[in-house]
Design a protein around this motif. Structure first.
Motif, PDB file in Angstrom:
ATOM      1  N   GLN A 160       0.824  -1.207   0.000  1.00 54.34           N
ATOM      2  CA  GLN A 160       0.000   0.000   0.000  1.00 54.34           C
ATOM      3  C   GLN A 160       0.860   1.261   0.000  1.00 54.34           C
ATOM      4  O   GLN A 160       0.529   2.256  -0.655  1.00 54.34           O
ATOM      5  N   LYS A 207       2.106   1.782  -3.462  1.00 56.78           N
ATOM      6  CA  LYS A 207       1.038   2.270  -4.344  1.00 56.78           C
ATOM      7  C   LYS A 207       0.960   3.784  -4.281  1.00 56.78           C
ATOM      8  O   LYS A 207       0.786   4.464  -5.299  1.00 56.78           O
ATOM      9  N   GLY A 225       2.338  -3.135  -5.750  1.00 54.83           N
ATOM     10  CA  GLY A 225       1.859  -1.819  -5.332  1.00 54.83           C
ATOM     11  C   GLY A 225       2.329  -0.720  -6.270  1.00 54.83           C
ATOM     12  O   GLY A 225       1.569   0.181  -6.630  1.00 54.83           O
ATOM     13  N   GLY A 271      -0.054   1.670  -8.552  1.00 55.81           N
ATOM     14  CA  GLY A 271      -0.066   3.106  -8.302  1.00 55.81           C
ATOM     15  C   GLY A 271       0.503   3.967  -9.418  1.00 55.81           C
ATOM     16  O   GLY A 271       0.328   5.190  -9.409  1.00 55.81           O
TER      17      GLY A 271
END
Length: 236
Positions: free
Chosen positions: A70, A73, A100, A104
């Motif tokens: 995360q 990202k 990620g 992203g």
């Protein structure tokens, strides 16, 4: 991503960075590490990209796989060219980091290259064995992390010059070997243990070099950069 020597912008503020960069009149490859990023945040990255520089965001993420995924990202949206994680976080974490970044990265843009930190160039074999309880040679530990990083789909690793050639043999020429600890022959090692000159790094198999104080603390940083650039290019 240009293959120029990467200048480590180990400064405490954006003002110091801009003052340092002002005499340069060409696109550079620069490294933003934890010290600078923690003080200035994403704004410093956006500004450096706006100025036309390639950026290596050196945050060495190391956490559970989902957290790192995360975080990557979000970091992908900064538009950096190179980013890293600690290979010691394991294969699952590195896979999540890469995924990620892919998730992203903005449409139409290339995802940042991602590399795994093997063993820090400030780490000696004795320190690794006594403090990390890794009972093998430093070289074998680095090669293990390099192979694990490649298996996870990363683009390369951070290693010292001493291991770069062996990583080429094990992981292939296209696998990046980004090597800190670069000094001129007359320079001090400071807190680094495994160091080398730009020429030796190129001959030994580094694909990229990271240079800090040999440039940033020089009386004439532009001339110091040119010297290091020429030594690096001599064996291209």
């Amino acid at each position: 991503m240009i293959n120029n020597p990467i200048i480590a912008l180990d400064f405490a503020s954006a003002e110091e960075v801009y003052s340092f960069l002002t005499p340069f009149n060409e696109p550079l490859f620069v490294k933003v590490g934890m010290e600078l990023y923690m003080q200035e945040g994403p704004a410093i990255v956006y500004k450096l990209k706006e100025m036309g520089h390639d950026v290596f965001l050196d945050l060495k993420l190391h956490d559970i796989p989902n957290t790192v995924g995360q975080a990557m990202k979000g970091l992908a949206r900064l538009g950096v060219d190179l980013i890293n994680v600690h290979a010691a976080g394991g294969e699952a974490m590195m896979i999540k980091a890469r995924e990620g970044l892919e998730a992203g990265t903005l449409a139409g843009k290339m995802r940042p290259a991602i590399i795994g930190v093997t063993q820090l160039t400030s780490t000696s074999e004795q320190q690794m064995q006594e403090e990390q309880l890794i009972h093998t040679s430093l070289e074998e530990s680095v090669l293990h992390y390099a192979r694990l990083s490649k298996k996870a789909g990363l683009d390369g690793v951070v290693c010292s010059v001493l291991e770069a050639g062996k990583i080429v043999e094990s992981c292939g020429e296209g696998f990046l070997r980004v090597t800190p600890g670069i000094r001129l022959s007359s320079g001090e090692a400071h807190d680094q243990v495994r160091v080398a000159t730009p020429s030796i790094a190129r001959k030994q198999g580094s694909s990229h070099i990271v240079v800090g104080r040999a440039i940033t603390k020089a009386d004439n940083p532009v001339e110091a950069y040119k010297t290091i650039f020429n030594m690096w290019e001599e064996y291209a």
